[in-house]
Write a protein that holds these residues in place. Structure first.
Motif, PDB file in Angstrom:
ATOM      1  N   ALA A   1      -0.089   2.233   1.573  1.00 39.53           N
ATOM      2  CA  ALA A   1      -0.671   0.922   1.833  1.00 39.53           C
ATOM      3  C   ALA A   1       0.479  -0.036   2.098  1.00 39.53           C
ATOM      4  O   ALA A   1       1.312  -0.268   1.210  1.00 39.53           O
TER       5      ALA A   1
ATOM      6  N   ILE B   1      -8.435  -4.991   6.312  1.00 41.75           N
ATOM      7  CA  ILE B   1      -7.928  -3.627   6.200  1.00 41.75           C
ATOM      8  C   ILE B   1      -7.810  -3.013   7.590  1.00 41.75           C
ATOM      9  O   ILE B   1      -8.765  -3.012   8.365  1.00 41.75           O
TER      10      ILE B   1
ATOM     11  N   CYS C   1      -8.049   3.989  -2.869  1.00 45.38           N
ATOM     12  CA  CYS C   1      -8.531   2.620  -2.646  1.00 45.38           C
ATOM     13  C   CYS C   1      -8.975   1.957  -3.945  1.00 45.38           C
ATOM     14  O   CYS C   1      -8.806   0.745  -4.114  1.00 45.38           O
TER      15      CYS C   1
ATOM     16  N   SER D   1      -6.902   0.551   9.587  1.00 48.58           N
ATOM     17  CA  SER D   1      -6.747   1.995   9.369  1.00 48.58           C
ATOM     18  C   SER D   1      -7.106   2.744  10.639  1.00 48.58           C
ATOM     19  O   SER D   1      -7.843   2.244  11.490  1.00 48.58           O
TER      20      SER D   1
END
Length: 272
Positions: free
Chosen positions: A122, A171, A151, A173
């Motif tokens: 992250a 977020i 998470c 991704s």
């Protein structure tokens, strides 16, 4: 070769073959070079099959000497085998809240040591628009179960440092590994009308892609439908940069890998 392998953990047996041939004119068999690499890694890092026992001590030491850190280690209670470990340093968490953008990029990359696995990360960006490491984990495989665990751990550290409240975070991704190449053309459309025009062009050229595209929620990947803050970022390239940044470390045994990444993070923060 010990000095070479210590500096470059990803140094492959085929490279050993080539270097011995070039320097000394001696032709080795591949198995001989492989044994050389294995022996060297053993001399430097110890027995890799027993190294996972060190993780318990590492987590305790990290929490004791770096207050505010999160270090959680899990094993399979029945098989007594390593499952996963999550690491986030106290200062990394604190400074993320103090000055980084409220965006987090998530990604996973393969580990290259003997027992394989996956390295989850992250990362964010600091006020100078530079890469910032928030947390990372080593898991036995990249799957839904491990991502959910990662998470949840991430949520815990964000809530803890924010007085029990969870802010809104954007977020980023790579949600699908097989996205068709044409989709990014629509992802930069600033209005819904332009988005639909781009999608129509894609469907006309590739009719079979229509159901695939329509089933995707545009709120999660198209500018025209995204209601949150994008922070000026259009992709998850920064986490790909992080994966490349730890390329050599991904060849190390797990305890050495975790600590080598810690040292890189400390040096990066110190330089800045």
């Amino acid at each position: 070769m010990k000095r070479k392998v210590r500096d470059e953990p990803g140094y492959k047996p085929i490279a050993i073959l080539n270097e011995v041939q070039r320097k000394y004119g001696v032709e080795l068999k591949y198995y001989t070079a492989w044994r050389c690499k294995e022996k060297t890694m053993y001399d430097i890092h110890g027995d890799e099959s027993n190294c996972y026992d060190k993780l318990r001590r590492y987590c305790r030491a990290l929490k004791l000497n770096n207050p505010g850190s999160c270090a959680d280690y899990e094993i399979d209670p029945q098989a007594q085998k390593f499952l996963r470990i999550f690491i986030s340093f106290g200062n990394s968490i604190l400074n993320f809240h103090r000055g980084c953008r409220q965006m987090i990029c998530l990604d996973g990359t393969h580990i290259k040591n003997k027992y394989k696995g996956c390295l989850l990360s992250a990362v964010s960006k600091d006020p100078n628009d530079e890469l910032y490491t928030l947390a990372y984990a080593i898991v036995d495989a990249e799957n839904d179960r491990n991502w959910e665990w990662f998470c949840n751990k991430l949520k815990e550290i964000l809530v803890y440092q924010n007085g029990g409240l969870l802010k809104n975070y954007t977020i980023f991704s790579d949600r699908h590994s097989g996205l068709i190449k044409a989709i990014p053309l629509a992802a930069i459309a600033p209005t819904r009308q332009e988005f639909e025009e781009h999608i129509s062009l894609i469907v006309q050229s590739m009719p079979r892609a229509e159901s695939f595209i329509r089933d995707l929620d545009p709120n999660r990947w198209a500018n025209a439908y995204f209601s949150g803050d994008r922070w000026g970022i259009m992709n998850s390239n920064q986490v790909d940069c992080w994966n490349g940044w730890v390329k050599d470390e991904r060849s190390l045994p797990v305890p050495s890998m975790i600590d080598a990444i810690r040292i890189k993070i400390m040096k990066m923060i110190g330089n800045r």
